[in-house]
Design a protein around this motif. Structure first.
Motif, short mmCIF file in Angstrom:
data_model
loop_
_atom_site.label_atom_id
_atom_site.label_comp_id
_atom_site.label_asym_id
_atom_site.label_seq_id
_atom_site.Cartn_x
_atom_site.Cartn_y
_atom_site.Cartn_z
N LEU A 118 31.97 17.65 48.92
CA LEU A 118 32.13 18.80 49.80
C LEU A 118 30.90 19.07 50.65
O LEU A 118 30.92 19.97 51.50
N LYS A 119 29.83 18.28 50.41
CA LYS A 119 28.56 18.52 51.10
C LYS A 119 28.10 19.97 50.91
O LYS A 119 27.48 20.57 51.78
N GLU A 120 28.42 20.52 49.72
CA GLU A 120 28.12 21.91 49.42
C GLU A 120 26.96 21.94 48.43
O GLU A 120 27.16 21.98 47.21
N LEU A 121 25.77 21.88 48.96
CA LEU A 121 24.59 21.81 48.10
C LEU A 121 24.30 23.18 47.50
O LEU A 121 24.14 24.17 48.24
N PRO A 122 24.23 23.28 46.16
CA PRO A 122 23.89 24.57 45.53
C PRO A 122 22.49 25.02 45.95
O PRO A 122 21.61 24.18 46.19
N ASP A 123 22.30 26.32 46.05
CA ASP A 123 20.97 26.81 46.39
C ASP A 123 20.04 26.65 45.20
O ASP A 123 20.46 26.29 44.10
N ARG A 124 18.77 26.91 45.42
CA ARG A 124 17.77 26.67 44.37
C ARG A 124 18.02 27.52 43.13
O ARG A 124 17.85 27.04 42.00
N LYS A 125 18.46 28.77 43.33
CA LYS A 125 18.72 29.66 42.17
C LYS A 125 19.82 29.08 41.30
O LYS A 125 19.74 29.12 40.06
N THR A 126 20.88 28.55 41.94
CA THR A 126 21.99 27.97 41.17
C THR A 126 21.54 26.72 40.43
O THR A 126 21.88 26.52 39.25
N TRP A 127 20.75 25.85 41.10
CA TRP A 127 20.25 24.65 40.43
C TRP A 127 19.38 25.00 39.23
O TRP A 127 19.50 24.38 38.16
N ILE A 128 18.53 26.00 39.39
CA ILE A 128 17.65 26.41 38.28
C ILE A 128 18.50 26.93 37.12
O ILE A 128 18.25 26.59 35.95
N THR A 129 19.52 27.75 37.44
CA THR A 129 20.39 28.30 36.40
C THR A 129 21.14 27.19 35.68
O THR A 129 21.27 27.20 34.45
N ILE A 130 21.65 26.23 36.45
CA ILE A 130 22.36 25.09 35.85
C ILE A 130 21.43 24.32 34.93
O ILE A 130 21.81 23.95 33.81
N PHE A 131 20.21 24.07 35.39
CA PHE A 131 19.26 23.31 34.57
C PHE A 131 18.92 24.05 33.28
O PHE A 131 18.92 23.47 32.19
N VAL A 132 18.66 25.36 33.38
CA VAL A 132 18.31 26.16 32.20
C VAL A 132 19.46 26.21 31.20
O VAL A 132 19.27 25.98 29.99
N THR A 133 20.66 26.49 31.70
CA THR A 133 21.81 26.60 30.80
C THR A 133 22.18 25.24 30.20
O THR A 133 22.57 25.16 29.03
N PHE A 134 22.06 24.17 31.00
CA PHE A 134 22.35 22.84 30.48
C PHE A 134 21.37 22.46 29.39
O PHE A 134 21.74 21.90 28.35
N THR A 135 20.09 22.78 29.60
CA THR A 135 19.06 22.51 28.58
C THR A 135 19.36 23.29 27.30
O THR A 135 19.23 22.76 26.18
N ALA A 136 19.78 24.56 27.45
CA ALA A 136 20.13 25.37 26.29
C ALA A 136 21.33 24.78 25.56
O ALA A 136 21.39 24.78 24.32
#
Length: 286
Positions: A118-136
């Motif tokens: 979709l060429k829909e790049l998540p913003d930095r806040k979403t990427w950080i949230t994804i990384f934090v929750t995925f790590t958890a």
């Protein structure tokens, strides 16, 4: 709803959907129906409920919406059907926390697929949230992987991938109503289960548990989840599913004393905090 922004509408729909879904794992554990009997009823009852509701609201336009959904509808029918089957079979072949932690990978998968297709790049806040929750989520999973329930875990991963693909399909067809396609998907789930089902009998508490589960935890949420990605990116919708990673096992612990591990509670606290901060910032910006 008309006074809300698209961000607020999508977030509210996703949040309410996941709140309805959270007791789902508990109901699966409480039922005495065999796996394929459960898959059958979780396909048939929501199909009848939502199909009749759609006919009352849209009448014959239901079929017009179904056929006008085109290849998006066909793709969504496929992913929706597979996801509904793999979720139940996964829960029956591993512990609840494992399945829900695997599903917690859906936001990251959605973000990757959304960026590619979709060429829909998540913003930095979403990427950080994804990384934090995925790590958890990995932290929660690390402790329980020693149980060796790989079959159930793999099906949980397939469920996460199905959720991610489904959300991206909906997002790519924002101008189309894919609820009719989801209804057909439920019918296919029921028909597929007929190949393996051993008994249709519902006895004792199952007469209440199974219909309640199928309407409250399946029918209502799948309508809301099918609508939500029309307003917000797929990755953001699936972020809300991470709430089930912690709340689902808590329901199971409170009712049948299948106690979540310390890692589940610690990681779950991180997940809830991260989603709460992310949602607050998104709401504030919108």
């Amino acid at each position: 709803m008309s006074n809300l922004s698209e961000q607020q509408k999508g977030s509210l729909l996703a949040f309410v959907a996941v709140m309805f879904i959270t007791p789902d794992s508990l109901f699966i554990r409480l039922s005495n129906v065999d796996t394929w009997g459960l898959v059958f009823y979780r396909g048939l009852i929501p199909f009848i409920t939502v199909f009749l509701g759609m006919l009352l609201i849209y009448k014959l336009n239901f079929f017009k919406m179904l056929f006008s959904s085109g290849y998006h509808g066909l793709l969504y029918i496929g992913t929706f059907s597979v996801t509904n089957i793999t979720f139940v079979v996964s829960i029956q072949n591993t512990n609840v926390a494992n399945t829900l932690v695997m599903i917690a990978m859906a936001p990251m998968l959605s973000a990757i697929l959304g960026a590619i297709f979709l060429k829909e790049l998540p913003d930095r806040k979403t990427w950080i949230t994804i990384f934090v929750t995925f790590t958890a989520a990995i932290y929660i999973f690390y402790d329980s992987i020693q149980l060796g329930n790989f079959f159930g875990d793999i099906l949980g991963l397939i469920t996460a991938l199905g959720l991610a693909v489904g959300a991206v399909i909906i997002r790519s067809a924002k101008d189309k109503n894919l609820i009719p396609a989801a209804v057909v998907g439920k019918l296919i789930v029921a028909m597929f289960a007929l190949l393996f089902i051993e008994s249709f009998a519902l006895v004792d508490s199952d007469l209440i548990i199974v219909p309640l589960m199928c309407i409250m935890c399946v029918a209502i949420p799948f309508v809301l989840v099918t609508i939500a990605p029309r307003f917000i990116p797929a990755a953001e919708v699936n972020l809300f599913f991470l709430l089930e990673t912690i709340i689902g096992p808590i329901w199971v612990w409170m009712i049948i004393k299948e106690q979540p591990s310390l890692e589940t509670m610690q990681g779950g606290a991180v997940i809830i905090t991260a989603i709460a901060i992310h949602s607050f910032m998104k709401f504030k910006n919108s």
